[in-house]
Design a protein around this motif. Sequence first.
Motif, mmCIF file in Angstrom:
data_model
loop_
_atom_site.group_PDB
_atom_site.id
_atom_site.type_symbol
_atom_site.label_atom_id
_atom_site.label_comp_id
_atom_site.label_asym_id
_atom_site.label_seq_id
_atom_site.Cartn_x
_atom_site.Cartn_y
_atom_site.Cartn_z
ATOM 1 N N HIS A 146 -38.784 46.507 -31.963
ATOM 2 C CA HIS A 146 -38.152 45.182 -32.013
ATOM 3 C C HIS A 146 -38.934 44.144 -31.215
ATOM 4 N N LEU A 147 -39.834 44.634 -30.360
ATOM 5 C CA LEU A 147 -40.462 43.736 -29.391
ATOM 6 C C LEU A 147 -41.816 43.210 -29.844
ATOM 7 N N VAL A 148 -42.288 43.723 -30.967
ATOM 8 C CA VAL A 148 -43.508 43.186 -31.564
ATOM 9 C C VAL A 148 -43.021 42.500 -32.838
ATOM 10 N N PRO A 149 -42.685 41.216 -32.745
ATOM 11 C CA PRO A 149 -41.813 40.616 -33.751
ATOM 12 C C PRO A 149 -42.474 40.242 -35.076
ATOM 13 N N GLY A 150 -43.796 39.985 -35.064
ATOM 14 C CA GLY A 150 -44.344 39.381 -36.265
ATOM 15 C C GLY A 150 -43.844 37.950 -36.359
ATOM 16 N N LYS A 151 -43.896 37.366 -37.593
ATOM 17 C CA LYS A 151 -43.562 35.944 -37.689
ATOM 18 C C LYS A 151 -42.057 35.697 -37.718
ATOM 19 N N ASN A 152 -41.317 36.569 -38.366
ATOM 20 C CA ASN A 152 -39.866 36.370 -38.468
ATOM 21 C C ASN A 152 -39.177 37.701 -38.212
ATOM 22 N N ALA A 153 -38.406 37.766 -37.150
ATOM 23 C CA ALA A 153 -37.796 39.054 -36.801
ATOM 24 C C ALA A 153 -36.305 38.915 -36.560
ATOM 25 N N TRP A 154 -35.588 39.935 -37.013
ATOM 26 C CA TRP A 154 -34.144 40.007 -36.773
ATOM 27 C C TRP A 154 -33.798 41.382 -36.219
ATOM 28 N N ILE A 155 -32.835 41.408 -35.310
ATOM 29 C CA ILE A 155 -32.206 42.668 -34.920
ATOM 30 C C ILE A 155 -30.774 42.613 -35.428
ATOM 31 N N LEU A 156 -30.410 43.582 -36.259
ATOM 32 C CA LEU A 156 -29.052 43.614 -36.802
ATOM 33 C C LEU A 156 -28.331 44.820 -36.204
ATOM 34 N N PRO A 157 -27.349 44.588 -35.325
ATOM 35 C CA PRO A 157 -26.712 45.702 -34.612
ATOM 36 C C PRO A 157 -25.720 46.433 -35.515
ATOM 37 N N CYS A 158 -25.824 47.754 -35.544
ATOM 38 C CA CYS A 158 -24.915 48.503 -36.424
ATOM 39 C C CYS A 158 -24.031 49.451 -35.624
ATOM 40 N N LEU A 159 -22.990 49.933 -36.293
ATOM 41 C CA LEU A 159 -22.129 50.950 -35.696
ATOM 42 C C LEU A 159 -22.884 52.266 -35.679
ATOM 43 N N GLY A 160 -22.579 53.115 -34.708
ATOM 44 C CA GLY A 160 -23.085 54.482 -34.730
ATOM 45 C C GLY A 160 -22.112 55.353 -35.514
ATOM 46 N N ARG A 161 -22.545 56.574 -35.828
ATOM 47 C CA ARG A 161 -21.693 57.445 -36.660
ATOM 48 C C ARG A 161 -20.485 57.987 -35.910
ATOM 49 N N ILE A 162 -20.478 57.785 -34.586
ATOM 50 C CA ILE A 162 -19.349 58.285 -33.793
ATOM 51 C C ILE A 162 -18.206 57.285 -33.830
ATOM 52 N N GLU A 163 -18.512 56.072 -34.302
ATOM 53 C CA GLU A 163 -17.518 55.007 -34.201
ATOM 54 C C GLU A 163 -16.696 54.836 -35.475
ATOM 55 N N LYS A 164 -15.465 54.378 -35.263
ATOM 56 C CA LYS A 164 -14.571 54.098 -36.389
ATOM 57 C C LYS A 164 -15.192 53.039 -37.271
ATOM 58 N N ASP A 165 -15.185 53.318 -38.560
ATOM 59 C CA ASP A 165 -15.769 52.376 -39.508
ATOM 60 C C ASP A 165 -14.639 51.924 -40.438
ATOM 61 N N VAL A 166 -14.042 50.782 -40.097
ATOM 62 C CA VAL A 166 -12.903 50.291 -40.885
ATOM 63 C C VAL A 166 -13.390 49.218 -41.851
ATOM 64 N N GLN A 167 -13.197 49.455 -43.117
ATOM 65 C CA GLN A 167 -13.550 48.466 -44.133
ATOM 66 C C GLN A 167 -12.318 48.247 -44.992
ATOM 67 N N ASN A 168 -12.026 46.988 -45.240
ATOM 68 C CA ASN A 168 -10.890 46.682 -46.092
ATOM 69 C C ASN A 168 -9.610 47.332 -45.545
ATOM 70 N N GLY A 169 -9.502 47.434 -44.227
ATOM 71 C CA GLY A 169 -8.306 48.014 -43.606
ATOM 72 C C GLY A 169 -8.244 49.535 -43.633
ATOM 73 N N VAL A 170 -9.253 50.169 -44.206
ATOM 74 C CA VAL A 170 -9.216 51.631 -44.336
ATOM 75 C C VAL A 170 -10.340 52.250 -43.503
ATOM 76 N N GLU A 171 -10.026 53.310 -42.749
ATOM 77 C CA GLU A 171 -11.077 54.018 -42.012
ATOM 78 C C GLU A 171 -11.925 54.815 -42.996
ATOM 79 N N GLN A 172 -13.215 54.517 -43.039
ATOM 80 C CA GLN A 172 -14.092 55.158 -44.028
ATOM 81 C C GLN A 172 -14.593 56.503 -43.504
ATOM 82 N N VAL A 173 -14.856 57.413 -44.425
ATOM 83 C CA VAL A 173 -15.494 58.675 -44.059
ATOM 84 C C VAL A 173 -16.921 58.660 -44.615
ATOM 85 N N TYR A 174 -17.750 59.528 -44.115
ATOM 86 C CA TYR A 174 -19.128 59.596 -44.592
ATOM 87 C C TYR A 174 -19.555 61.050 -44.675
#
Length: 784
Positions: free
Chosen positions: A501-529
């Motif tokens: 993440h620290l060698v950015p190039g011209k345009n860089a984004w960091i998009l933070p995501c949930l880990g697999r240990i965390e509750k993933d609620v979409q549309n009010g429903v806890e999703q499974v994977y």
Amino acid sequence: MTLIHPKAHFRPYTSAAGGWGSAKSVMEILWREQAPIRAGLPLIKQNKPGGFACVSCAWAKPGKPHSLEFCENGAKATAWELTSRKTDPAFFARHTLTELRQWPDYDLEQQGRLTHPMRYNAATDRYQETTWEEAYRDIGAQLKSMSPDSVVFYASGRASLETSFMYQLLARAYGTNNLPDSSNMCHESTSVGLQESIGVPVGTVTLDDFEHTDCILFFGQNVGSNSPRMLHQLREARQRDVPIITFNPIRERGLERFVNPQSPVEMLGPNSTVISTQYHQLAIGGDTAVVMGIAKSLFEMDEAALAKGQPGIIDQAFIAQHTEGFAEFCNSVLETPWDTIERQAGLSRSALEAVATVYARHERVMLVYGMGITQHRRGVTNVQMLVNLLLLRGNIGKRGAGICPVRGHSNVQGQRTVGITEDPKKIPVDKIEELYGFTVPSKKGLNTVETCEGLLDGSVRGFIGLGGNFLRAIPDTSRMEPAWNTLELNVQIATKLNRTHLVPGKNAWILPCLGRIEKDVQNGVEQVYTTEDSTGCVRAWQGNSEPASAHARAEVAILAGIAEATLPGATRIDWDARRRDYALIRQGIAQVYPEIFHDMETRMWETGGFHRPIAAAKREWKTESGRAIFITPELLEEDDDVYPNHTRRDVLQLMTLRSNDQFNTTIYGYEDRFRGVSGTRAVIFMNRNDVLRLGFKPGDWVNVTTAIEPQVTRSVGPLQIIAYDIPENCCAAYYPECNPLVPLWHHAERSKVPAAKSIPVTLAKASPSAGDLKRALPESDQVR
Ligand SMILES: Nc1nc2c(c(=O)[nH]1)N[C@H]1C(S)=C(S)[C@@H](COP(=O)(O)OP(=O)(O)OC[C@H]3O[C@@H](n4cnc5c(=O)[nH]c(N)nc54)[C@H](O)[C@@H]3O)O[C@H]1N2
Ligand SMILES: Nc1nc2c(c(=O)[nH]1)N[C@H]1C(S)=C(S)[C@@H](COP(=O)(O)OP(=O)(O)OC[C@H]3O[C@@H](n4cnc5c(=O)[nH]c(N)nc54)[C@H](O)[C@@H]3O)O[C@H]1N2
Ligand SMILES: [Mo]
């Protein structure tokens, strides 16, 4: 021996793997990450029905789990993900990238979980908070303006089957097969080698086989650190008196003895289980020669037995019915003289005969292996030699026998199963086109090494990372960083801050995501994977912790956001519907791969999950000829790259290792407990004779330089010498610090797995500066 400073030292570790050392190490990291309350409860659910799949390794989880089905390193991985520390916008406001690039890997991830979407601002040299909507819009606009061939979609092997399937759809709908993944640096030698030899790209062994095996061979895999839950199966096998024969240049503690930290009797008593009944410290890269020697000895025993009118040792009936290429292989073995074999293997004829005797005496032999086999110039040949050895006595396709590559990341095998591959020939193109209404590009995409080549020649202009730390994990890192910094687009979907993440190039984004240990609620429903483990077992899981940040998003949601902004109306895919209900993604997986995933939605809940069919395990060989193939090696030498030739006495073979306190480029701490190193990673393990012969003494500082392609200087150091129990002419040091030493082209033939386990190097005495010493002796636990 004191290293550098009283806080850093080397003391050979005398305890067994597991035991109190392991319990202590788990408590320490829970405490340090301030995660006891957040992680204590989740650990109980780790690897259990209705719980989450460990985010550490890919080893199989039993259907009937132990009361605490996790290991030291799995618990560390959980604590690391559930830390209460945060890398938030205020952190980024305090530090420029120029400053952060000076930080070691440990300090970066130690700051905690990424919380907000961030965009790089070149004017301030800092990441600044952005909104998800802006991020999607701008990334989408940029992707639309680029040629799909110039953009790479990398995956580290952790993402679920659902996320991975979405990811390959996104890349291909956008117009490219550029889908390299971490397995390109890992078990690609397995995928290529096994496919050719036995017609499947994966192992043939399941947990059940461990209960029925009567002999286990172990090549180049460090079970105690990297797949510790397998120690339970090994311990159970040992309790049935199953011999375990190990080939490893160094004596890895977990392969020697084990105390089950979950057994009060073992924890309190004096008893540990001896794991390896024979331990052979072969030369680095000597495995093909080792198998030659065992085979040669088997042929000799076979001849002697037949001469006495006894049954032969070689399974001629199996060979005749199921294989081809035997005669050529046999000739090559007979023609190779023992002294060549002994020299290349670094083992004596009698040692190899002792192995052959045990191998011949058992009917159900299983062979386990890891990076010590695959990360070599002849990694594919190594894999195929292991298969040859099994085929000699029909040890594939019967209960208790088979080949067992131990995969790395927790879903790396599954990602390949659902289409993360640069080769469109390996996916059902017609099914995808029919279902989703777009044309899958026919041009082969880039794997990891080819991506690096594209970065160097300027043809790769954009990079999306679904997890991982690409710029740190790849070879030749010092050459790659300047090339990387010319990227037009650098998008990193991640949980923690890292070098990439620290060698950015011209345009860089960091998009933070949930880990697999965390509750993933979409549309009010806890999703499974779902995930697929190293034994081809597919199971459903569910996160159960509160997300680290309200602003982080699920990986599936992020991919849907990018897809909607990049490909409006270009396909029949309703990305939003899939984001709201992962069952729809699974429906697609089942339609594209019905043989493996039919009725997935119900079968994924079966106790212990369901196994994908593996033809070779049933002695169906999906090779061109319909037979399993003995493949004869062209060369016994692992490595003929050394300049000017490999008899140079000042050149050592370096293998890069993982410590017991890291997960790949994620460094949990500076303790390599099993190898007795504490407080530092700036060390090189050498044979005492080499140390003296080359004019050094233990504790000296050296710079390490690659001894091939002399026109390019590749150097790392200074590192401090530890005299260690490792064969002469071999040495070892840590990954990823040593990655600048691996030339990009120094990879396995055909699979292109970087040869991180055999780098010819020379050493030169160094005098460390104050800055070197500071880097070598990090102050642990820094929160800045
Ligand atoms: N805790 C923890 N768990 C992990 C990981 C981690 O970093 N930390 N990484 C994960 C990943 S992605 C992977 S791929 C796996 C990696 O797990 P492993 O496959 O165990 O890989 P390494 O630790 O790189 O080391 C492999 C072993 O090979 C030996 N070796 C080196 N060269 C040779 C050789 O020429 N011949 C033989 N016979 N042996 C050799 C080394 O001494 C070492 O013991 O673990 C996974 N699990
Ligand atoms: N010299 C040398 N080089 C090697 C090796 C070696 O043995 N020696 N081993 C090779 C092997 S086997 C492998 S597999 C590669 C590993 O290469 P990678 O898979 O690219 O690297 P990791 O260190 O596993 O990636 C760690 C990062 O992943 C991100 N992450 C963690 N969890 C998640 C998650 O749930 N979601 C998302 N989106 N991101 C997450 C975090 O930001 C973390 O910083 O390295 C290879 N390189
Ligand atoms: Mo790996």
